[in-house]
Design a protein around this motif. Structure first.
Motif, PDB file in Angstrom:
ATOM      1  N   UNK A   7       0.825  -1.192   0.000  1.00 16.79           N
ATOM      2  CA  UNK A   7       0.000   0.000   0.000  1.00 16.79           C
ATOM      3  C   UNK A   7       0.864   1.248   0.000  1.00 16.79           C
ATOM      4  N   UNK A   8       0.266   2.408  -0.125  1.00 15.14           N
ATOM      5  CA  UNK A   8       1.030   3.653  -0.228  1.00 15.14           C
ATOM      6  C   UNK A   8       1.603   4.089   1.104  1.00 15.14           C
ATOM      7  N   UNK A   9       2.634   4.906   1.033  1.00 14.20           N
ATOM      8  CA  UNK A   9       3.141   5.558   2.236  1.00 14.20           C
ATOM      9  C   UNK A   9       2.255   6.765   2.533  1.00 14.20           C
ATOM     10  N   UNK A  10       2.296   7.218   3.766  1.00 11.09           N
ATOM     11  CA  UNK A  10       1.492   8.379   4.102  1.00 11.09           C
ATOM     12  C   UNK A  10       0.097   7.983   4.512  1.00 11.09           C
ATOM     13  N   UNK A  11      -0.902   8.625   3.932  1.00 10.89           N
ATOM     14  CA  UNK A  11      -2.287   8.378   4.298  1.00 10.89           C
ATOM     15  C   UNK A  11      -2.693   6.946   3.965  1.00 10.89           C
ATOM     16  N   UNK A  12      -3.367   6.245   4.892  1.00 15.72           N
ATOM     17  CA  UNK A  12      -3.756   4.844   4.649  1.00 15.72           C
ATOM     18  C   UNK A  12      -4.904   4.737   3.660  1.00 15.72           C
ATOM     19  N   UNK A  13      -5.021   3.570   3.052  1.00 13.87           N
ATOM     20  CA  UNK A  13      -6.175   3.249   2.217  1.00 13.87           C
ATOM     21  C   UNK A  13      -7.298   2.800   3.147  1.00 13.87           C
ATOM     22  N   UNK A  14      -8.465   3.389   2.997  1.00 15.77           N
ATOM     23  CA  UNK A  14      -9.592   3.096   3.885  1.00 15.77           C
ATOM     24  C   UNK A  14     -10.588   2.175   3.184  1.00 15.77           C
ATOM     25  N   UNK A 216     -17.214  -3.941   9.388  1.00 24.28           N
ATOM     26  CA  UNK A 216     -15.937  -3.610  10.012  1.00 24.28           C
ATOM     27  C   UNK A 216     -15.131  -2.712   9.071  1.00 24.28           C
ATOM     28  N   UNK A 217     -14.328  -1.825   9.645  1.00 27.41           N
ATOM     29  CA  UNK A 217     -13.436  -1.017   8.829  1.00 27.41           C
ATOM     30  C   UNK A 217     -12.042  -1.635   8.817  1.00 27.41           C
ATOM     31  N   UNK A 218     -11.304  -1.406   7.730  1.00 29.67           N
ATOM     32  CA  UNK A 218      -9.930  -1.873   7.588  1.00 29.67           C
ATOM     33  C   UNK A 218      -9.129  -0.789   6.888  1.00 29.67           C
ATOM     34  N   UNK A 219      -8.148  -0.219   7.571  1.00 28.39           N
ATOM     35  CA  UNK A 219      -7.283   0.815   7.012  1.00 28.39           C
ATOM     36  C   UNK A 219      -5.854   0.297   7.037  1.00 28.39           C
ATOM     37  N   UNK A 220      -5.150   0.419   5.929  1.00 24.06           N
ATOM     38  CA  UNK A 220      -3.801  -0.150   5.859  1.00 24.06           C
ATOM     39  C   UNK A 220      -2.901   0.708   4.982  1.00 24.06           C
TER      40      UNK A 220
END
Length: 244
Positions: A7-14, A216-220
């Motif tokens: 995944x990207x650096x910085x802001x997570x993918x929500x 459920x939420x998943x942020x990574x």
């Protein structure tokens, strides 16, 4: 977006996960919540829970309802031990076997299985209150030179704090988790305390938690891929009473 690349650096993918208890399936969608995404929700991955005599498996696919290993949408699985305390994420891919003149080798595509992440939940024999404790070991790390020069990367769940007024264990999910559950967790890179800055200690790689009935939420983010993050979250859905 490649589902097996970091995944990207910085802001997570929500993202969010919807559980269907009747079919034992779990579907991962890109977006904040079902209410905000509506019918425009983009399906990323789906999984089906299969109970076997000595273990539980979650078969992971690119399609919502196709989980056969023979399908070209099947990309891997999560497999547990008998107690549901240890898991392995397998990245299954179709590859051509190496050239060989052995009888019967006709060059047909075959399934090649590789372990990419090990997950372990700590036992709770003393029955102390609090969320489950877990850690994950990544076998392969993209751009390894940028991740502390390690051969493998260990992620460990952040320890919650006891909230006296609410009388419960709490983590700061920044509004992304709204329902208390032993399934909720945040994972951060496990480094020696004396080598961690305050920023590194708060750097959450993956967070997962409940926001409603079967939602459920998943942020990574980096260095986890969508596939790895989803599989780690799936491990939380398996029953493990000796860890609670």
């Amino acid at each position: 977006m490649s589902l097996k690349q970091p995944g990207p650096r910085g802001e997570p993918i929500q993202c969010f996960i919807r559980r269907d208890r009747t079919t034992s399936t779990y579907r991962l969608y890109l977006g904040l919540t079902p209410a905000l995404a509506g019918n425009a929700s983009k399906l990323l991955l789906a999984a089906k829970k299969v109970r076997k005599a000595t273990r539980t498996e979650f078969l992971i696919s690119l399609a919502a309802n196709e989980f056969s290993r023979a399908s070209n949408t099947y990309i891997g699985k999560l497999s547990s031990n008998f107690l549901g305390t240890k898991f392995v994420i397998y990245d299954d891919q179709l590859q051509n076997p190496k050239c060989s003149f052995n009888k019967g080798n006709d060059g047909v595509l075959q399934m090649v299985k590789s372990k990419v992440v090990n997950i372990s939940y700590e036992l709770n024999f003393l029955r102390t209150k609090g969320p489950r404790r877990m850690h994950c070991t990544m076998k392969e790390i993209p751009n390894r030179d940028e991740v502390e020069q390690k051969d493998s990367l260990v992620l460990r769940n952040k320890a919650p704090r006891w909230h006296e007024q609410l009388q419960c264990w709490c983590l700061n999910f920044k509004g992304r988790v709204t329902v208390a559950s032993v399934k909720n967790f945040q994972l951060a890179v496990d480094l020696p305390c004396n080598s961690q800055s305050m920023e590194q200690q708060d750097d959450v790689i993956l967070q997962f938690g409940k926001i409603g009935k079967d939602i459920f939420t998943m942020d990574y983010g980096y260095p986890l891929s969508t596939f790895q993050a989803f599989a780690i979250c799936l491990s939380s859905f398996d029953t493990k009473p000796i860890c609670e």
